[in-house]
Design a protein around this motif. Structure first.
Motif, PDB file in Angstrom:
ATOM      1  N   ASP A  74      29.541  55.249  75.731  1.00 17.15           N
ATOM      2  CA  ASP A  74      28.791  54.957  73.951  1.00 17.15           C
ATOM      3  C   ASP A  74      29.173  56.016  72.718  1.00 17.15           C
ATOM      4  OD1 ASP A  74      27.148  53.277  74.882  1.00 17.15           O
ATOM      5  OD2 ASP A  74      25.363  54.336  74.827  1.00 17.15           O
ATOM      6  N   ASN A  75      30.127  57.470  73.520  1.00 19.20           N
ATOM      7  CA  ASN A  75      30.553  58.301  72.833  1.00 19.20           C
ATOM      8  C   ASN A  75      31.592  57.708  71.657  1.00 19.20           C
ATOM      9  OD1 ASN A  75      29.418  60.255  74.047  1.00 19.20           O
ATOM     10  ND2 ASN A  75      30.857  60.973  74.866  1.00 19.20           N
ATOM     11  N   MET A 102      37.650  67.194  61.125  1.00 18.75           N
ATOM     12  CA  MET A 102      37.598  67.831  63.265  1.00 18.75           C
ATOM     13  C   MET A 102      37.140  68.108  63.437  1.00 18.75           C
ATOM     14  SD  MET A 102      40.598  66.792  64.533  1.00 18.75           S
ATOM     15  CE  MET A 102      39.741  66.879  66.507  1.00 18.75           C
ATOM     16  N   ILE A 103      36.587  69.030  62.662  1.00 21.93           N
ATOM     17  CA  ILE A 103      34.535  69.551  63.209  1.00 21.93           C
ATOM     18  C   ILE A 103      33.908  68.343  63.179  1.00 21.93           C
ATOM     19  CG2 ILE A 103      32.888  71.346  62.709  1.00 21.93           C
ATOM     20  CD1 ILE A 103      35.326  72.871  61.367  1.00 21.93           C
ATOM     21  N   ASP A 104      33.826  67.447  62.349  1.00 23.57           N
ATOM     22  CA  ASP A 104      32.567  66.575  61.991  1.00 23.57           C
ATOM     23  C   ASP A 104      32.553  65.387  63.403  1.00 23.57           C
ATOM     24  OD1 ASP A 104      30.542  65.983  60.180  1.00 23.57           O
ATOM     25  OD2 ASP A 104      31.711  64.422  59.526  1.00 23.57           O
ATOM     26  N   VAL A 105      33.797  64.517  63.519  1.00 23.68           N
ATOM     27  CA  VAL A 105      34.181  64.132  64.334  1.00 23.68           C
ATOM     28  C   VAL A 105      33.633  64.977  65.559  1.00 23.68           C
ATOM     29  CG1 VAL A 105      36.176  63.105  65.660  1.00 23.68           C
ATOM     30  CG2 VAL A 105      35.995  62.577  63.376  1.00 23.68           C
ATOM     31  N   CYS A 106      34.175  65.934  66.089  1.00 26.14           N
ATOM     32  CA  CYS A 106      33.818  66.711  66.866  1.00 26.14           C
ATOM     33  C   CYS A 106      32.246  67.050  67.492  1.00 26.14           C
ATOM     34  CB  CYS A 106      34.447  67.920  67.489  1.00 26.14           C
ATOM     35  SG  CYS A 106      35.882  67.634  67.805  1.00 26.14           S
ATOM     36  N   LEU A 107      31.302  67.314  67.006  1.00 29.00           N
ATOM     37  CA  LEU A 107      29.966  67.863  66.217  1.00 29.00           C
ATOM     38  C   LEU A 107      29.484  66.150  67.194  1.00 29.00           C
ATOM     39  CD1 LEU A 107      29.379  70.051  63.691  1.00 29.00           C
ATOM     40  CD2 LEU A 107      28.745  70.434  66.165  1.00 29.00           C
ATOM     41  N   SER A 112      26.118  63.240  70.333  1.00 24.01           N
ATOM     42  CA  SER A 112      26.438  61.816  71.288  1.00 24.01           C
ATOM     43  C   SER A 112      26.600  61.986  72.931  1.00 24.01           C
ATOM     44  CB  SER A 112      27.052  60.957  71.140  1.00 24.01           C
ATOM     45  OG  SER A 112      27.805  59.850  72.077  1.00 24.01           O
ATOM     46  N   THR A 113      27.506  63.061  73.117  1.00 22.16           N
ATOM     47  CA  THR A 113      26.947  63.073  74.708  1.00 22.16           C
ATOM     48  C   THR A 113      25.867  63.221  75.516  1.00 22.16           C
ATOM     49  OG1 THR A 113      29.072  63.697  74.182  1.00 22.16           O
ATOM     50  CG2 THR A 113      28.564  64.487  76.439  1.00 22.16           C
ATOM     51  N   VAL A 114      25.679  64.903  74.362  1.00 20.81           N
ATOM     52  CA  VAL A 114      23.798  65.298  75.171  1.00 20.81           C
ATOM     53  C   VAL A 114      22.853  64.498  75.103  1.00 20.81           C
ATOM     54  CG1 VAL A 114      25.163  67.917  75.426  1.00 20.81           C
ATOM     55  CG2 VAL A 114      23.679  66.970  73.804  1.00 20.81           C
ATOM     56  N   ALA A 115      22.933  63.786  74.312  1.00 19.10           N
ATOM     57  CA  ALA A 115      21.542  62.800  73.219  1.00 19.10           C
ATOM     58  C   ALA A 115      21.234  61.706  74.816  1.00 19.10           C
ATOM     59  CB  ALA A 115      22.059  62.537  72.182  1.00 19.10           C
ATOM     60  N   ASN A 116      22.612  61.966  74.641  1.00 23.75           N
ATOM     61  CA  ASN A 116      23.219  59.770  76.370  1.00 23.75           C
ATOM     62  C   ASN A 116      21.544  60.262  77.101  1.00 23.75           C
ATOM     63  OD1 ASN A 116      24.389  58.681  78.418  1.00 23.75           O
ATOM     64  ND2 ASN A 116      25.660  57.936  76.719  1.00 23.75           N
ATOM     65  N   HIS A 117      21.253  58.900  77.482  1.00 21.76           N
ATOM     66  CA  HIS A 117      20.078  59.236  78.062  1.00 21.76           C
ATOM     67  C   HIS A 117      20.510  59.362  79.833  1.00 21.76           C
ATOM     68  CE1 HIS A 117      21.511  54.614  78.514  1.00 21.76           C
ATOM     69  NE2 HIS A 117      21.041  54.587  80.083  1.00 21.76           N
ATOM     70  N   ASN A 118      21.976  58.655  79.771  1.00 20.01           N
ATOM     71  CA  ASN A 118      22.405  59.576  81.341  1.00 20.01           C
ATOM     72  C   ASN A 118      22.583  60.397  81.561  1.00 20.01           C
ATOM     73  OD1 ASN A 118      23.010  56.796  81.883  1.00 20.01           O
ATOM     74  ND2 ASN A 118      25.081  56.681  81.237  1.00 20.01           N
ATOM     75  N   VAL A 119      23.248  61.382  80.850  1.00 17.70           N
ATOM     76  CA  VAL A 119      22.890  63.102  80.546  1.00 17.70           C
ATOM     77  C   VAL A 119      21.999  63.570  80.647  1.00 17.70           C
ATOM     78  CG1 VAL A 119      23.770  64.693  79.587  1.00 17.70           C
ATOM     79  CG2 VAL A 119      25.912  62.633  79.650  1.00 17.70           C
ATOM     80  N   GLU A 220      20.787  73.628  66.743  1.00 16.82           N
ATOM     81  CA  GLU A 220      19.986  72.554  66.261  1.00 16.82           C
ATOM     82  C   GLU A 220      20.105  71.417  67.349  1.00 16.82           C
ATOM     83  OE1 GLU A 220      19.758  68.759  63.933  1.00 16.82           O
ATOM     84  OE2 GLU A 220      21.160  69.729  63.066  1.00 16.82           O
ATOM     85  N   ILE A 221      21.451  71.407  67.938  1.00 17.02           N
ATOM     86  CA  ILE A 221      21.980  69.827  68.890  1.00 17.02           C
ATOM     87  C   ILE A 221      21.239  70.650  70.350  1.00 17.02           C
ATOM     88  CG2 ILE A 221      23.223  68.511  69.935  1.00 17.02           C
ATOM     89  CD1 ILE A 221      25.562  68.457  67.494  1.00 17.02           C
ATOM     90  N   TYR A 222      21.435  71.912  70.803  1.00 20.49           N
ATOM     91  CA  TYR A 222      21.219  72.963  71.296  1.00 20.49           C
ATOM     92  C   TYR A 222      19.506  72.855  72.026  1.00 20.49           C
ATOM     93  CZ  TYR A 222      21.004  76.833  74.826  1.00 20.49           C
ATOM     94  OH  TYR A 222      20.883  78.000  75.679  1.00 20.49           O
ATOM     95  N   ASN A 223      18.622  73.468  70.582  1.00 20.01           N
ATOM     96  CA  ASN A 223      18.158  73.349  70.602  1.00 20.01           C
ATOM     97  C   ASN A 223      16.938  71.956  71.026  1.00 20.01           C
ATOM     98  OD1 ASN A 223      17.635  76.238  70.085  1.00 20.01           O
ATOM     99  ND2 ASN A 223      17.483  76.091  68.104  1.00 20.01           N
ATOM    100  N   LYS A 224      17.338  70.950  70.471  1.00 21.10           N
ATOM    101  CA  LYS A 224      16.971  69.716  70.784  1.00 21.10           C
ATOM    102  C   LYS A 224      16.911  68.420  72.355  1.00 21.10           C
ATOM    103  CE  LYS A 224      15.878  65.283  68.454  1.00 21.10           C
ATOM    104  NZ  LYS A 224      16.809  64.689  67.745  1.00 21.10           N
ATOM    105  N   TYR A 225      18.381  69.270  72.490  1.00 18.40           N
ATOM    106  CA  TYR A 225      18.940  68.360  73.803  1.00 18.40           C
ATOM    107  C   TYR A 225      18.955  69.289  75.294  1.00 18.40           C
ATOM    108  CZ  TYR A 225      18.626  64.143  70.228  1.00 18.40           C
ATOM    109  OH  TYR A 225      18.833  63.311  69.935  1.00 18.40           O
TER     110      TYR A 225
END
Ligand code: NAG
Ligand code: NAG
Length: 361
Positions: A74-75, A102-107, A112-119, A220-225
């Motif tokens: 999905d990434n 570049m940073i925007d794309v990478c974030l 998308s990776t850590v939110a992915n339901h498989n992860v 924020e992503i770290y805290n959430k996922y």
């Protein structure tokens, strides 16, 4: 008798503990070249007997034994359309040299990776354990969070030459007066006085960008996922974790890059992804190469950029130029080209390693 049994048990337990590790490999940028680097890591690790869990947007068709694949294809959706389009790049509508872009794309890829339901399913599984995490560095250090979840050492993996943004994670940032990085305007040293000023300005701008935007978003992503899966007694802020890697592996080699001072914890492993057994050339390409009297030029824009997106004018000029050469040219091009000179051959897919003939045996 009892003693012999104990001795046997001891021998067996020693045999069982021969350095096979459970390793989490996270290579998540949906660019084919990153996929190839990721597969190389997994191949080496599993060949050495380790058990690998591989988070990838390119699930291999036949994963090696001892490999569990976590699919984050999905990434691909996060690559907002036209960033890697040659036409857009040449017309400056897409600017991959912009730190901000570049940073925007990478974030987005990280999220998308850590939110992915498989992860998330993997993170939720309380029986899942790892001995070490090897994670790609993607202009942000969110994946250091995996090492917190599994309470294990972290190894950064760098897909490009080492530069100040990553060296500061394991050592100290290089001096902007005499070092550059992949996104810098001035790529070759020594820098003139004005270039040094530019380099310093870039550095200050990047610091500002990170402190005003990147770190907050990442946290924020770290805290959430991720934090919900971290043992609450072991909670560590991301800002500490990012500096706690034990090692950094880099896809670089001293013969190809700038000579810069590197700490012992940085290990250059460039070239590792090249397979030892180079596959034989397909018949059509073998014939072209065997028939070449003056050598062969191989021309490819890689897998992300498409030659067909070159402006018409440039295609014509390139063809004219290549047609004037004595060498046989093999051009990886996605479609047939009209008025092609006889020494220029088009192939829609090229086995790059076989063409370049890297034979390590
Ligand atoms: C840093 O890494 C080491 C080695 O993995 C680990 O023992 C230590 O707990 C980590 N420190 C923090 C604050 O996470
Ligand atoms: C091609 O080869 C010929 C004969 O060897 C030589 O004279 C000529 O300079 C070469 N042309 C180019 C573009 O290298």
């Amino acid at each position: 008798m009892a003693l012999t049994t104990k001795f046997l048990l001891l021998v067996i337990s020693l045999l069982c503990s021969v350095d096979a590790y459970k390793i989490l490999v996270v290579i998540s940028l949906p660019g084919r070249s990153h996929g190839i680097l990721g597969e190389g890591l997994v191949r080496h690790l599993t060949n050495a007997g380790h058990e690998v869990t591989y988070i990838t947007p390119f699930p291999p068709k036949n994963p090696p034994n001892n490999t569990k694949v976590i699919d984050v294809s999905d990434n691909n959706k996060t690559f907002k359309g036209d960033l890697l389009n040659l036409q857009n790049m040449m017309s400056k509508r897409a600017d991959i040299n912009s730190m901000y872009v570049m940073i925007d794309v990478c974030l987005e890829v990280l999220r998308s990776t850590v939110a992915n339901h498989n992860v998330q399913n993997m993170l939720r599984d309380p029986t899942q354990k790892f001995d070490v995490v090897i994670s790609e560095w993607l202009y942000a250090e969110l994946y250091a969070g995996f090492a917190a979840v599994y309470d294990c050492p972290l190894i950064w993996f760098l897909t490009v030459e080492p530069h100040w943004m990553v060296l500061r994670l394991i050592d100290e940032a290089t001096n902007p007066a005499y070092s550059t990085d992949v996104l810098a305007k001035y790529l070759s040293t020594p820098l003139s006085f004005v270039q040094r000023l530019g380099s310093l300005y870039d550095r200050i701008y990047t610091y500002y960008l990170y402190h005003s935007f990147v770190y907050n978003t990442e946290e924020e992503i770290y805290n959430k996922y991720m934090v919900p899966h971290v043992n609450s007694q072991k909670y560590t802020p991301l800002d500490v974790l990012r500096y706690n890697a034990s090692l950094m592996l880099g896809n670089s080699h001293v013969s190809l890059g700038e000579a810069s001072s590197l700490p012992q914890s940085y290990k250059p492993i460039g070239g590792y992804h090249i397979e030892r057994d180079v596959k034989p050339l397909p018949d059509n390409i073998k014939k072209i190469m065997d028939d070449a009297k003056h050598g062969v030029i191989y021309f490819s824009m890689g897998s992300n950029l498409k030659s067909r997106d070159f402006p018409e004018e440039l295609k014509k000029k390139l063809l004219k130029f290549l047609g004037g050469l004595n060498q046989t040219v093999i051009w990886k091009f996605e479609e047939e080209l009209p008025n092609r000179p006889s020494n220029v051959h088009i192939v829609s897919w090229a086995p790059q390693q076989s063409i370049l003939g890297v034979n390590l045996n």
